[in-house]
Design a protein around this motif. Structure first.
Motif, PDB file in Angstrom:
ATOM      1  N   MET A   1       0.838  -1.202   0.000  1.00 29.14           N
ATOM      2  CA  MET A   1       0.000   0.000   0.000  1.00 29.14           C
ATOM      3  C   MET A   1       0.871   1.250   0.000  1.00 29.14           C
ATOM      4  N   MET A   2       1.955   1.204   0.748  1.00 28.44           N
ATOM      5  CA  MET A   2       2.867   2.356   0.797  1.00 28.44           C
ATOM      6  C   MET A   2       3.511   2.611  -0.563  1.00 28.44           C
ATOM      7  N   LYS A   3       3.893   1.566  -1.256  1.00 26.87           N
ATOM      8  CA  LYS A   3       4.467   1.746  -2.592  1.00 26.87           C
ATOM      9  C   LYS A   3       3.446   2.397  -3.524  1.00 26.87           C
ATOM     10  N   GLU A   4       2.185   1.996  -3.399  1.00 29.32           N
ATOM     11  CA  GLU A   4       1.123   2.626  -4.195  1.00 29.32           C
ATOM     12  C   GLU A   4       1.034   4.120  -3.887  1.00 29.32           C
ATOM     13  N   ILE A   5       1.050   4.457  -2.598  1.00 30.89           N
ATOM     14  CA  ILE A   5       0.967   5.862  -2.180  1.00 30.89           C
ATOM     15  C   ILE A   5       2.101   6.663  -2.827  1.00 30.89           C
ATOM     16  N   LEU A   6       3.304   6.131  -2.778  1.00 35.69           N
ATOM     17  CA  LEU A   6       4.464   6.828  -3.338  1.00 35.69           C
ATOM     18  C   LEU A   6       4.374   6.938  -4.853  1.00 35.69           C
ATOM     19  N   ASN A   7       3.890   5.893  -5.524  1.00 38.55           N
ATOM     20  CA  ASN A   7       3.744   5.941  -6.983  1.00 38.55           C
ATOM     21  C   ASN A   7       2.697   6.962  -7.418  1.00 38.55           C
ATOM     22  N   VAL A   8       1.580   7.025  -6.687  1.00 34.00           N
ATOM     23  CA  VAL A   8       0.544   8.015  -7.001  1.00 34.00           C
ATOM     24  C   VAL A   8       1.103   9.421  -6.802  1.00 34.00           C
ATOM     25  N   GLU A   9       1.791   9.628  -5.688  1.00 35.40           N
ATOM     26  CA  GLU A   9       2.364  10.946  -5.414  1.00 35.40           C
ATOM     27  C   GLU A   9       3.338  11.360  -6.508  1.00 35.40           C
ATOM     28  N   ARG A  10       4.242  10.458  -6.880  1.00 33.45           N
ATOM     29  CA  ARG A  10       5.226  10.796  -7.914  1.00 33.45           C
ATOM     30  C   ARG A  10       4.531  11.106  -9.241  1.00 33.45           C
ATOM     31  N   ALA A  11       3.557  10.309  -9.626  1.00 31.38           N
ATOM     32  CA  ALA A  11       2.876  10.516 -10.904  1.00 31.38           C
ATOM     33  C   ALA A  11       2.129  11.847 -10.932  1.00 31.38           C
ATOM     34  N   PHE A  12       1.385  12.145  -9.882  1.00 26.77           N
ATOM     35  CA  PHE A  12       0.637  13.402  -9.846  1.00 26.77           C
ATOM     36  C   PHE A  12       1.562  14.608  -9.757  1.00 26.77           C
ATOM     37  N   MET A  13       2.547  14.550  -8.866  1.00 25.66           N
ATOM     38  CA  MET A  13       3.443  15.704  -8.707  1.00 25.66           C
ATOM     39  C   MET A  13       4.226  15.973  -9.984  1.00 25.66           C
ATOM     40  N   SER A  14       4.736  14.939 -10.615  1.00 26.78           N
ATOM     41  CA  SER A  14       5.488  15.120 -11.851  1.00 26.78           C
ATOM     42  C   SER A  14       4.592  15.663 -12.962  1.00 26.78           C
ATOM     43  N   GLY A  15       3.369  15.194 -13.003  1.00 25.91           N
ATOM     44  CA  GLY A  15       2.426  15.688 -14.001  1.00 25.91           C
ATOM     45  C   GLY A  15       2.084  17.156 -13.781  1.00 25.91           C
ATOM     46  N   ILE A  16       1.774  17.497 -12.559  1.00 22.72           N
ATOM     47  CA  ILE A  16       1.378  18.870 -12.253  1.00 22.72           C
ATOM     48  C   ILE A  16       2.553  19.830 -12.402  1.00 22.72           C
ATOM     49  N   ALA A  17       3.725  19.448 -11.894  1.00 25.56           N
ATOM     50  CA  ALA A  17       4.882  20.348 -11.911  1.00 25.56           C
ATOM     51  C   ALA A  17       5.574  20.419 -13.268  1.00 25.56           C
ATOM     52  N   ARG A  18       5.626  19.280 -13.963  1.00 27.86           N
ATOM     53  CA  ARG A  18       6.441  19.208 -15.195  1.00 27.86           C
ATOM     54  C   ARG A  18       5.641  18.858 -16.440  1.00 27.86           C
ATOM     55  N   ASP A  19       4.344  18.639 -16.270  1.00 28.74           N
ATOM     56  CA  ASP A  19       3.480  18.175 -17.354  1.00 28.74           C
ATOM     57  C   ASP A  19       3.984  16.841 -17.921  1.00 28.74           C
ATOM     58  N   ASP A  20       4.540  16.027 -17.052  1.00 28.72           N
ATOM     59  CA  ASP A  20       5.051  14.697 -17.394  1.00 28.72           C
ATOM     60  C   ASP A  20       4.108  13.683 -16.755  1.00 28.72           C
ATOM     61  N   TRP A  21       3.098  13.266 -17.507  1.00 30.93           N
ATOM     62  CA  TRP A  21       2.041  12.406 -16.970  1.00 30.93           C
ATOM     63  C   TRP A  21       2.341  10.951 -17.302  1.00 30.93           C
ATOM     64  N   GLU A  22       3.005  10.282 -16.385  1.00 27.40           N
ATOM     65  CA  GLU A  22       3.311   8.865 -16.545  1.00 27.40           C
ATOM     66  C   GLU A  22       3.122   8.190 -15.188  1.00 27.40           C
ATOM     67  N   PHE A  23       2.392   7.084 -15.200  1.00 31.55           N
ATOM     68  CA  PHE A  23       2.201   6.321 -13.963  1.00 31.55           C
ATOM     69  C   PHE A  23       2.954   5.017 -14.114  1.00 31.55           C
ATOM     70  N   LYS A  24       3.968   4.828 -13.262  1.00 31.97           N
ATOM     71  CA  LYS A  24       4.730   3.582 -13.296  1.00 31.97           C
ATOM     72  C   LYS A  24       5.100   3.196 -11.876  1.00 31.97           C
ATOM     73  N   ASP A  25       5.488   1.940 -11.727  1.00 29.25           N
ATOM     74  CA  ASP A  25       5.897   1.444 -10.421  1.00 29.25           C
ATOM     75  C   ASP A  25       7.375   1.755 -10.233  1.00 29.25           C
ATOM     76  N   SER A  26       7.647   2.860  -9.585  1.00 24.48           N
ATOM     77  CA  SER A  26       9.018   3.301  -9.356  1.00 24.48           C
ATOM     78  C   SER A  26       9.634   2.676  -8.107  1.00 24.48           C
ATOM     79  N   PHE A  27       8.844   1.941  -7.342  1.00 27.44           N
ATOM     80  CA  PHE A  27       9.307   1.442  -6.056  1.00 27.44           C
ATOM     81  C   PHE A  27       9.232  -0.080  -5.946  1.00 27.44           C
ATOM     82  N   SER A  28       9.170  -0.762  -7.076  1.00 27.16           N
ATOM     83  CA  SER A  28       9.021  -2.220  -7.060  1.00 27.16           C
ATOM     84  C   SER A  28      10.205  -2.929  -6.410  1.00 27.16           C
ATOM     85  N   GLU A  29      11.376  -2.337  -6.469  1.00 25.77           N
ATOM     86  CA  GLU A  29      12.579  -2.972  -5.912  1.00 25.77           C
ATOM     87  C   GLU A  29      12.716  -2.778  -4.403  1.00 25.77           C
ATOM     88  N   VAL A  30      11.897  -1.940  -3.811  1.00 27.12           N
ATOM     89  CA  VAL A  30      11.963  -1.697  -2.360  1.00 27.12           C
ATOM     90  C   VAL A  30      11.518  -2.975  -1.655  1.00 27.12           C
TER      91      VAL A  30
END
Length: 155
Positions: free
Chosen positions: A46-75
């Motif tokens: 669940m925590m990895k999901e929270i972090l992935n959602v945060e990264r996707a939304f923040m990157s989209g809003i701040a940089r107009d880079d709208w990509e949702f991926k699992d950036s924390f799968s190796e944790v």
């Protein structure tokens, strides 16, 4: 906006501090493997999901880079998860400075979850509510494990 951009960030950061304390309360062996019943997931998932959602939304809003991926799968350890939380919080703070209140008010179609038209602040509110929801699940898991969760009112 009803509240200032700075106040909203204070709320996000206070919630993250509490979420980190929730992770810290879990024993290492239960954080990644324990869930009370199917189809519930371990708290780390669940925590990895929270972090992935945060990264996707923040990157989209701040940089107009709208990509949702699992950036924390190796944790895979508690220490790595805590580091990922701190790193994501730092990234959010860095991106936050580039976001204006006007940008937060902008409307666009939801790029990830099919939620329709939303403002960017509504997206971030969803991410915050998602974190609170999953943290509540973590509290239940901790209680089921006989562990007292952190006091929710201490941010």
């Amino acid at each position: 906006m009803v509240m200032s951009k700075e106040k909203f960030m204070e709320i996000l950061e206070g919630n993250r501090r509490l979420t980190i304390r929730t992770i810290e309360a879990f024993p290492e062996d239960k954080l990644f493997d324990y869930s009370p019943v199917e189809p519930l997931r371990p708290y780390a998932a669940m925590m990895k999901e929270i972090l992935n959602v945060e990264r996707a939304f923040m990157s989209g809003i701040a940089r107009d880079d709208w990509e949702f991926k699992d950036s924390f799968s190796e944790v895979s350890t508690k220490a790595e998860l805590l580091t990922a939380c701190e790193k994501m919080s730092g990234e959010t703070r860095d991106m936050w400075s580039a976001i204006t209140e006007e940008r937060l008010a902008e409307m666009m179609e939801d790029p990830f979850f099919g939620a329709g038209q939303q403002s960017h602040i509504e997206r971030l509110q969803y991410a915050l509510e998602n974190e609170i929801h999953h943290r509540g699940q973590g509290y239940i898991y901790l209680r089921m494990l006989g562990i007292e969760p952190p006091a929710f009112y201490i941010r």
